[in-house]
Design an enzyme around this catalytic site. Structure first.
Site, PDB file in Angstrom:
ATOM      1  N   ASP A  56      -9.817  -4.441  -5.442  1.00  0.00           N
ATOM      2  CA  ASP A  56      -9.294  -3.198  -4.518  1.00  0.00           C
ATOM      3  C   ASP A  56      -9.363  -2.143  -5.421  1.00  0.00           C
ATOM      4  O   ASP A  56      -9.184  -2.134  -6.643  1.00  0.00           O
ATOM      5  CB  ASP A  56      -7.428  -3.786  -4.082  1.00  0.00           C
ATOM      6  CG  ASP A  56      -6.917  -2.793  -3.453  1.00  0.00           C
ATOM      7  OD1 ASP A  56      -7.492  -1.670  -3.004  1.00  0.00           O
ATOM      8  OD2 ASP A  56      -5.647  -3.030  -3.416  1.00  0.00           O
TER       9      ASP A  56
ATOM     10  N   HIS B 264      -7.582  -5.495  -0.442  1.00  0.00           N
ATOM     11  CA  HIS B 264      -6.433  -4.903  -0.184  1.00  0.00           C
ATOM     12  C   HIS B 264      -6.256  -5.195   1.400  1.00  0.00           C
ATOM     13  O   HIS B 264      -6.991  -5.644   2.247  1.00  0.00           O
ATOM     14  CB  HIS B 264      -6.999  -3.175  -0.096  1.00  0.00           C
ATOM     15  CG  HIS B 264      -5.845  -2.304   0.063  1.00  0.00           C
ATOM     16  ND1 HIS B 264      -5.123  -1.789  -0.734  1.00  0.00           N
ATOM     17  CD2 HIS B 264      -5.228  -1.951   1.341  1.00  0.00           C
ATOM     18  CE1 HIS B 264      -4.072  -0.949  -0.343  1.00  0.00           C
ATOM     19  NE2 HIS B 264      -4.291  -0.959   1.066  1.00  0.00           N
TER      20      HIS B 264
ATOM     21  N   SER C 111       0.817  -1.271   0.107  1.00  0.00           N
ATOM     22  CA  SER C 111       0.153  -0.041   0.104  1.00  0.00           C
ATOM     23  C   SER C 111       0.739   1.256  -0.116  1.00  0.00           C
ATOM     24  O   SER C 111       1.572   1.337  -1.054  1.00  0.00           O
ATOM     25  CB  SER C 111      -0.824  -0.080   1.116  1.00  0.00           C
ATOM     26  OG  SER C 111      -2.130   0.926   1.162  1.00  0.00           O
TER      27      SER C 111
END
Length: 355
Positions: free
Chosen positions: A281, A311, A191
């Site tokens: 995601d 995610h 991320s």
């Protein structure tokens, strides 16, 4: 008054219908998810906790730590875990890092510098401890876990400054952390950590490889996945906007940190890349677009698209046991492949001082 009550009732019914339709849409989309993803999302739904974007930063950080405890992975490492403080000119305390080194490491093990996720606002290296130990053990390499500065206390570009500083320091001090002079150095993260890693590869010459796990690499474009998975799939669009509000001083900063916006000259200098993407995601499409831009620049890029996944799975090896095993296996294979290529290159190079 009667008309007002009628109007209010009609408005409430309209909102209620909208909410029912919205939840039905989310439920329908969730049907194709991997069982591990469905189980976690159902746990979150049943807990009834407010989403991160409705919490103060302090409480959001506590919620994140609680989530890490829920996974409960107690990974062990047959090796050492040493603490260092990378010296920097702007902070007398330096940047804290943990260096994991298996006892079985070869003379010149690969070094993978890892940056945790959390939208530049939440998370810490403790939340990535198990993942780093597992990769270090399976790849028989050194993994460096970085505690970079978080917003809103330290807004952009603090996270990038720390990432660049750590990467350069590791490249200059390989033997100090237990590697060898010929060890390759790569970066990676999930991320926001993937965002930092991608930027480092554009900023620091000589990085040997990158592993980007569902990174945010283009915050300036509304991709279809941002609409399709805007709510109910772990990272929500509203939460992403909440991160942006705390992490950036101005909108131009979002463009600056979006590595996708770098020019092709910079892309043509990029190291080999493994891109790991969850298909459900909000960040899916920008990861795909980034990989495609690397391809257009004739760079080596591999994409692992994980179907039915959401995610945030990468640092939860217990909750996402099957998925993490697959993703970690691919990560290890990629790191070892880069080591093999470097070893072949070193064997082919003439001895120092000879042409």
């Amino acid at each position: 008054m009667h008309r007002l009550r009628t109007y209010t009732a009609s408005a409430c019914i309209k909102v209620l219908r909208g909410n029912i339709q919205r939840m039905a849409s989310i439920a329908e989309k969730r049907k194709h998810l991997h069982k591990e993803a469905r189980v976690l999302l159902e746990l979150i739904d049943k807990a009834g906790r407010p989403p991160l974007h409705k919490l103060p930063v302090k409480d959001a950080r506590k919620a994140t730590k609680a989530m890490n405890r829920l996974d409960g992975t107690d990974a062990t490492l047959d090796g050492t875990a040493k603490e260092f403080a990378v010296p920097v000119s702007y902070n007398s305390e330096g940047v804290p890092i943990t260096v994991y080194r298996p006892f079985s490491c070869p003379t010149n093990p690969a070094i993978w510098i890892y940056f945790h996720g959390g939208g530049f606002v939440i998370g810490d290296r403790a939340g990535s401890d198990a993942t780093c130990k597992i990769i270090a053990s399976k790849a028989n390499c050194i993994v460096v876990n970085v505690e970079y500065r978080l917003a809103p206390e330290f807004k952009y570009p603090a996270c990038i400054e720390d990432g660049v500083a750590v990467t350069r320091w590791i490249m200059e001090n390989k033997q100090l952390v237990g590697a060898g002079s010929q060890s390759i150095v790569g970066v990676g993260g999930d991320s926001a950590g993937g965002t930092i890693s991608a930027n480092i590869c554009h900023e620091v010459p000589g990085v040997d490889f990158q592993v980007l796990i569902y990174p945010a690499v283009d915050m300036t474009t509304m991709y279809p996945s941002r609409r399709d998975f805007s709510e109910g799939f772990m990272l929500e669009v509203e939460t992403a906007l909440w991160f942006h509000k705390h992490a950036f001083k101005r909108s131009d900063d979002m463009r600056a940190i979006s590595a996708f916006n770098r020019d092709m000259i910079s892309f043509r200098k990029q190291p080999p890349c493994l891109m790991i993407i969850s298909d459900s995601d909000v960040l899916r499409d920008e990861g795909v677009a980034y990989a495609e831009k690397l391809r257009r620049a004739n760079r080596h890029v591999e994409v692992m698209m994980i179907n039915g996944m959401i995610h945030g799975f990468y640092t939860f090896p217990t909750l996402f046991k099957e998925t993490c095993e697959r993703a970690y296996k691919r990560t290890v294979e990629f790191i070892k492949a880069q080591e093999d290529k470097a070893g072949q290159s070193n064997r082919m190079a003439p001895p120092a001082g000879r042409l």
